[in-house]
Design a protein around this motif. Structure first.
Motif, PDB file in Angstrom:
ATOM      1  N   GLU A 195       0.781  -1.211  -0.128  1.00 48.89           N
ATOM      2  CA  GLU A 195      -0.051  -0.183  -0.124  1.00 48.89           C
ATOM      3  C   GLU A 195       0.933   1.399   0.093  1.00 48.89           C
ATOM      4  N   LEU A 196       2.032   1.224   0.711  1.00 41.96           N
ATOM      5  CA  LEU A 196       2.873   2.408   0.733  1.00 41.96           C
ATOM      6  C   LEU A 196       3.534   2.683  -0.589  1.00 41.96           C
ATOM      7  N   ALA A 197       3.951   1.633  -1.206  1.00 40.14           N
ATOM      8  CA  ALA A 197       4.609   1.656  -2.569  1.00 40.14           C
ATOM      9  C   ALA A 197       3.377   2.316  -3.583  1.00 40.14           C
ATOM     10  N   ARG A 198       2.131   1.844  -3.257  1.00 34.60           N
ATOM     11  CA  ARG A 198       1.200   2.310  -4.381  1.00 34.60           C
ATOM     12  C   ARG A 198       0.857   3.766  -4.005  1.00 34.60           C
ATOM     13  N   ARG A 199       0.938   4.222  -2.933  1.00 34.03           N
ATOM     14  CA  ARG A 199       0.778   5.590  -2.519  1.00 34.03           C
ATOM     15  C   ARG A 199       1.810   6.530  -2.996  1.00 34.03           C
ATOM     16  N   ALA A 200       3.174   5.994  -3.213  1.00 36.49           N
ATOM     17  CA  ALA A 200       4.319   6.263  -3.398  1.00 36.49           C
ATOM     18  C   ALA A 200       4.561   6.836  -4.912  1.00 36.49           C
ATOM     19  N   ALA A 201       3.676   5.951  -5.520  1.00 37.71           N
ATOM     20  CA  ALA A 201       3.572   5.989  -6.983  1.00 37.71           C
ATOM     21  C   ALA A 201       2.466   7.054  -7.580  1.00 37.71           C
ATOM     22  N   ALA A 202       2.042   7.656  -6.645  1.00 32.35           N
ATOM     23  CA  ALA A 202       0.709   8.691  -6.875  1.00 32.35           C
ATOM     24  C   ALA A 202      -0.227   8.035  -7.703  1.00 32.35           C
ATOM     25  N   SER A 203      -0.456   6.814  -7.460  1.00 27.81           N
ATOM     26  CA  SER A 203      -1.765   6.141  -8.396  1.00 27.81           C
ATOM     27  C   SER A 203      -2.523   5.237  -7.482  1.00 27.81           C
ATOM     28  N   ASP A 204      -3.863   5.249  -7.791  1.00 32.25           N
ATOM     29  CA  ASP A 204      -4.969   4.641  -7.167  1.00 32.25           C
ATOM     30  C   ASP A 204      -4.861   3.009  -7.134  1.00 32.25           C
ATOM     31  N   VAL A 205      -4.001   2.527  -8.320  1.00 33.34           N
ATOM     32  CA  VAL A 205      -3.941   1.246  -8.557  1.00 33.34           C
ATOM     33  C   VAL A 205      -2.404   1.226  -8.921  1.00 33.34           C
ATOM     34  N   GLY A 206      -1.967   1.330 -10.262  1.00 29.65           N
ATOM     35  CA  GLY A 206      -0.630   1.272 -10.816  1.00 29.65           C
ATOM     36  C   GLY A 206      -0.170  -0.123 -11.146  1.00 29.65           C
ATOM     37  N   ALA A 207       0.576  -0.027 -12.437  1.00 30.35           N
ATOM     38  CA  ALA A 207       1.161  -1.433 -12.750  1.00 30.35           C
ATOM     39  C   ALA A 207       1.720  -2.374 -11.897  1.00 30.35           C
ATOM     40  N   GLU A 208       2.760  -1.693 -10.958  1.00 24.27           N
ATOM     41  CA  GLU A 208       3.573  -2.662 -10.058  1.00 24.27           C
ATOM     42  C   GLU A 208       2.570  -3.300  -8.978  1.00 24.27           C
ATOM     43  N   THR A 209       1.508  -2.519  -8.494  1.00 19.13           N
ATOM     44  CA  THR A 209       0.786  -3.170  -7.713  1.00 19.13           C
ATOM     45  C   THR A 209      -0.115  -4.200  -8.157  1.00 19.13           C
ATOM     46  N   LEU A 210      -0.583  -4.167  -9.547  1.00 18.96           N
ATOM     47  CA  LEU A 210      -1.348  -5.026 -10.051  1.00 18.96           C
ATOM     48  C   LEU A 210      -0.326  -6.097 -10.159  1.00 18.96           C
ATOM     49  N   GLU A 211       0.742  -6.109 -10.560  1.00 20.58           N
ATOM     50  CA  GLU A 211       1.880  -7.121 -11.043  1.00 20.58           C
ATOM     51  C   GLU A 211       2.085  -7.983  -9.454  1.00 20.58           C
ATOM     52  N   VAL A 212       2.206  -7.294  -8.622  1.00 21.94           N
ATOM     53  CA  VAL A 212       2.492  -8.007  -7.278  1.00 21.94           C
ATOM     54  C   VAL A 212       1.307  -8.665  -6.788  1.00 21.94           C
ATOM     55  N   LEU A 213       0.029  -8.098  -7.012  1.00 23.90           N
ATOM     56  CA  LEU A 213      -1.254  -8.958  -6.448  1.00 23.90           C
ATOM     57  C   LEU A 213      -1.162 -10.299  -7.348  1.00 23.90           C
ATOM     58  N   GLU A 214      -1.040 -10.024  -8.722  1.00 27.05           N
ATOM     59  CA  GLU A 214      -1.143 -11.108  -9.468  1.00 27.05           C
ATOM     60  C   GLU A 214       0.076 -12.317  -9.119  1.00 27.05           C
ATOM     61  N   MET A 215       1.046 -11.987  -8.724  1.00 27.63           N
ATOM     62  CA  MET A 215       2.087 -12.877  -8.172  1.00 27.63           C
ATOM     63  C   MET A 215       1.694 -13.537  -6.898  1.00 27.63           C
ATOM     64  N   VAL A 216       0.979 -12.682  -6.153  1.00 26.22           N
ATOM     65  CA  VAL A 216       0.557 -13.210  -4.697  1.00 26.22           C
ATOM     66  C   VAL A 216      -0.527 -14.074  -5.130  1.00 26.22           C
ATOM     67  N   VAL A 217      -1.432 -14.123  -6.035  1.00 27.11           N
ATOM     68  CA  VAL A 217      -2.449 -15.241  -6.368  1.00 27.11           C
ATOM     69  C   VAL A 217      -1.476 -16.477  -6.742  1.00 27.11           C
ATOM     70  N   ASP A 218      -0.980 -16.340  -7.529  1.00 32.60           N
ATOM     71  CA  ASP A 218      -0.126 -17.473  -7.940  1.00 32.60           C
ATOM     72  C   ASP A 218       0.675 -17.943  -6.775  1.00 32.60           C
ATOM     73  N   GLU A 219       1.186 -17.224  -5.558  1.00 36.62           N
ATOM     74  CA  GLU A 219       1.841 -17.686  -4.760  1.00 36.62           C
ATOM     75  C   GLU A 219       1.136 -18.666  -3.631  1.00 36.62           C
ATOM     76  N   PHE A 220      -0.124 -18.008  -3.638  1.00 37.30           N
ATOM     77  CA  PHE A 220      -1.459 -18.792  -2.786  1.00 37.30           C
ATOM     78  C   PHE A 220      -1.848 -19.987  -3.379  1.00 37.30           C
ATOM     79  N   ALA A 221      -2.054 -20.169  -4.734  1.00 36.97           N
ATOM     80  CA  ALA A 221      -2.316 -21.318  -5.473  1.00 36.97           C
ATOM     81  C   ALA A 221      -1.059 -22.397  -5.173  1.00 36.97           C
ATOM     82  N   ILE A 222       0.011 -21.916  -5.285  1.00 35.36           N
ATOM     83  CA  ILE A 222       1.216 -22.753  -5.093  1.00 35.36           C
ATOM     84  C   ILE A 222       1.056 -23.492  -3.502  1.00 35.36           C
ATOM     85  N   ALA A 223       0.723 -22.311  -2.497  1.00 35.64           N
ATOM     86  CA  ALA A 223       0.855 -22.970  -1.311  1.00 35.64           C
ATOM     87  C   ALA A 223      -0.396 -23.820  -0.990  1.00 35.64           C
TER      88      ALA A 223
END
Length: 416
Positions: free
Chosen positions: A100-128
Motif C-alpha cells: 500500500e505504501l509503494a502504491r501511494r508513493a507512485a501517486a496512483s490509485d492502483v498502478g502497474a506495479e501493484t497489479l503485478e504484485v497482486l497477480e504474483m500473490v495469487v500464484d503464490e497462494f495457489a502454489i501454497a
C-alpha cells in the motif's frame, strides 16, 4: 521503451541476460533446459522473451526457469513476496502495508506495479494451497481480498479495473475452495458466487469454468453424482479448450461417472484426459492448484479407477504415491500423498490385499493433512474393511473417529 517506463523485473531480466552475453535465442534455450521441457518452440519463446523484457507481459509460467537459468533467487529477481512459505499473520500484514505504501508513493490509485504484485500473490497462494492448512491459507486470502476490494473503489483505468476483477475472481475462487475443504458450505457458496460474478464482469472464461468445476467437486462429495456430471460438462463448455480448467473438468466428469458405476463413460473420460495431458510440459511449479500437469493426470486416473473397482487402479496408484514421495519429483505434497494412499487402499481391497490396504489407510488418517472435505474418502475405506470383517477393522474405525474429533466441525457424516 526506456528503462524508466518498464517494470523493474523487466529491466532486471534484460540486464541479467546481457551481463552473461546471451542473445534472446540463447536465453530461450536455457529457459527450456531449466524448465526441463523436452520440446518447445525456440522461435515462439524468443518472441516471448522480447515481450517480457519490454514489460508487456509477466513471465508467470517461466519465473522459476528464469531463476534457475540465472542462478538468482526468484524472490530477488522478481521482488516477489515469499508467499509460498506463508509467513505468520503479522508478517503478512506488514507485506500488505508495504504494498500500500509503494502504491501511494507512485501517486496512483492502483498502478502497474501493484497489479503485478497482486497477480504474483495469487500464484503464490495457489502454489501454497496443497501444503497449507485451509484455515491458515483462508486468512491470508481474505486479507488480500479485502485489499483488492479497497482498490476497486478507487480511480483506475478500464484495463486496471479488469485486472483487479481477475485477481479478485481468483482469490474468491481459492477462498471458496478453502471453505469447501473446511466443509463450510454457506461461505463456499457465497465465495463461488462472487468469483463467478467477477469472471463475468472481467470476461474471464477460465475462472468461470473453475467455478463450475468446483461446484462439480462439491456435488460429487455430496453424493449427487449426476449433478456432478452435468456441472463438469458445463465447465468444459465454458473453459478455453487449451486451459487447465478444461482438462480438470474432463477429469472431474470421469470421477463422477465412476461413482455412478458407468464404466464405458468413465473410460471415455479417462481416454480424453490422457489425450489432453500428453502434450503438456511439466510446469516449473507443478504444485500450483490451477495448473494441470501430467502427474495430476495419473493421480486422477488412480482415483477414478479405484472408485470404479478397476484392477488397473493399483499400478496407477503405486506410481502416483512413489512420485509424490520422491525427493526428485519436486517439493513434498503431503495432502496429495494422503489421498494417493486412500486410492491405493481401495485398489488393494478390490485386489484382495487387505493387510497393505489397512496399513496405508492408517498412514493416511494419521498424517494430519486430510482436510474435512476428504474425510468421507477415509470413511469409505474403513467401511470396506469392516465389510470384510477383518480383525483390524475396529482399530481402523477408532482411528477414523479420532480424525473426526480433531477435524473441523460440521464435516460430512461417516460412511457405514
Amino acid at each position: 521503451m526506456s528503462d524508466s517506463e518498464r517494470p523493474g523485473w523487466a529491466v532486471r531480466l534484460r540486464a541479467e541476460r546481457e551481463a552473461r552475453g546471451w542473445n534472446k535465442r540463447e536465453m530461450a534455450r536455457r529457459l527450456l533446459r531449466a524448465a526441463g521441457h523436452a520440446y518447445g518452440s525456440l522461435d515462439s519463446l524468443t518472441r516471448q522473451i522480447r515481450d517480457w523484457e519490454n514489460g508487456r507481459h509477466f513471465p508467470r509460467d517461466w519465473a522459476g526457469a528464469y531463476a534457475t537459468a540465472f542462478g538468482v533467487p526468484e524472490a530477488a529477481l522478481f521482488l516477489r513476496p515469499a508467499m509460498a512459505e506463508l509467513p505468520d499473520a503479522a508478517d503478512f500484514d506488514d507485506e500488505l502495508e508495504a504494498l500500500e505504501l509503494a502504491r501511494r508513493a507512485a501517486a496512483s490509485d492502483v498502478g502497474a506495479e501493484t497489479l503485478e504484485v497482486l497477480e504474483m500473490v495469487v500464484d503464490e497462494f495457489a502454489i501454497a494451497y496443497p501444503g497449507t492448512p485451509p484455515a491458515e491459507l483462508l486468512r491470508r486470502v481474505r486479507r488480500t481480498l479485502s485489499y483488492v476490494m479497497q482498490l476497486l473503489d478507487g480511480r483506475k483505468t478500464l484495463t486496471e479495473h479488469r485486472r483487479l476483477l481477475v485477481v479478485g475472481g481468483w482469490l474468491s475462487l481459492l477462498a471458496a475452495t478453502c471453505h469447501t475443504d473446511l466443509h463450510q458450505r454457506s461461505a463456499a457458496t457465497a465465495r463461488l458466487r462472487a468469483a463467478a460474478q467477477m469472471a463475468e464482469h472481467a470476461d474471464h472464461p477460465e475462472i468461470a469454468a473453475w467455478c463450475l468445476e468446483t461446484e462439480a467437486w462439491r456435488a460429487l462429495t455430496d453424493g449427487d453424482y449426476q449433478r456432478a456430471v452435468t456441472l463438469s460438462k458445463g465447465a468444459q463448455t465454458v473453459a478455453p479448450k487449451s486451459s487447465s480448467a478444461y482438462v480438470q473438468a474432463t477429469a472431474q466428469e470421469g470421477r463422477a461417472w465412476a461413482r455412478l458405476g458407468a464404466r464405458p463413460e468413465t473410460h471415455k473420460s479417462l481416454d480424453r484426459v490422457a489425450r489432453l495431458v500428453e502434450p503438456l510440459p511439466m510446469p516449473d511449479r507443478p504444485e500450483h492448484h490451477y495448473r494441470y500437469d501430467p502427474a495430476k493426470g495419473d493421480a486422477y486416473a488412480a482415483t477414478t479407477l479405484s472408485w470404479l473397482g478397476d484392477p488397473s487402479a493399483e499400478p496407477y496408484a503405486r506410481r502416483v504415491l512413489a512420485r509424490l514421495e520422491s525427493a526428485e519429483e519436486g517439493p513434498p505434497r503431503p495432502r496429495r500423498a494422503a489421498s494417493a494412499r486412500l486410492d491405493l487402499s481401495l485398489a488393494l481391497l478390490s485386489a484382495d490385499q487387505p493387510d497393505e490396504a489397512v496399513h496405508l489407510t492408517h498412514a493416511a488418517i494419521a498424517s494430519g493433512v486430510l482436510v474435512p472435505s476428504n474425510h468421507w474418502r477415509a470413511a469409505e475405506v474403513v467401511a470396506a474393511v469392516e465389510a470384510l470383517r477383518l480383525p483390524e477393522a475396529a482399530e481402523l474405525r477408532e482411528a477414523y473417529r479420532g480424525l473426526r474429533t480433531v477435524g473441523e466441525a460440521g464435516g460430512p457424516p461417516a460412511i457405514g
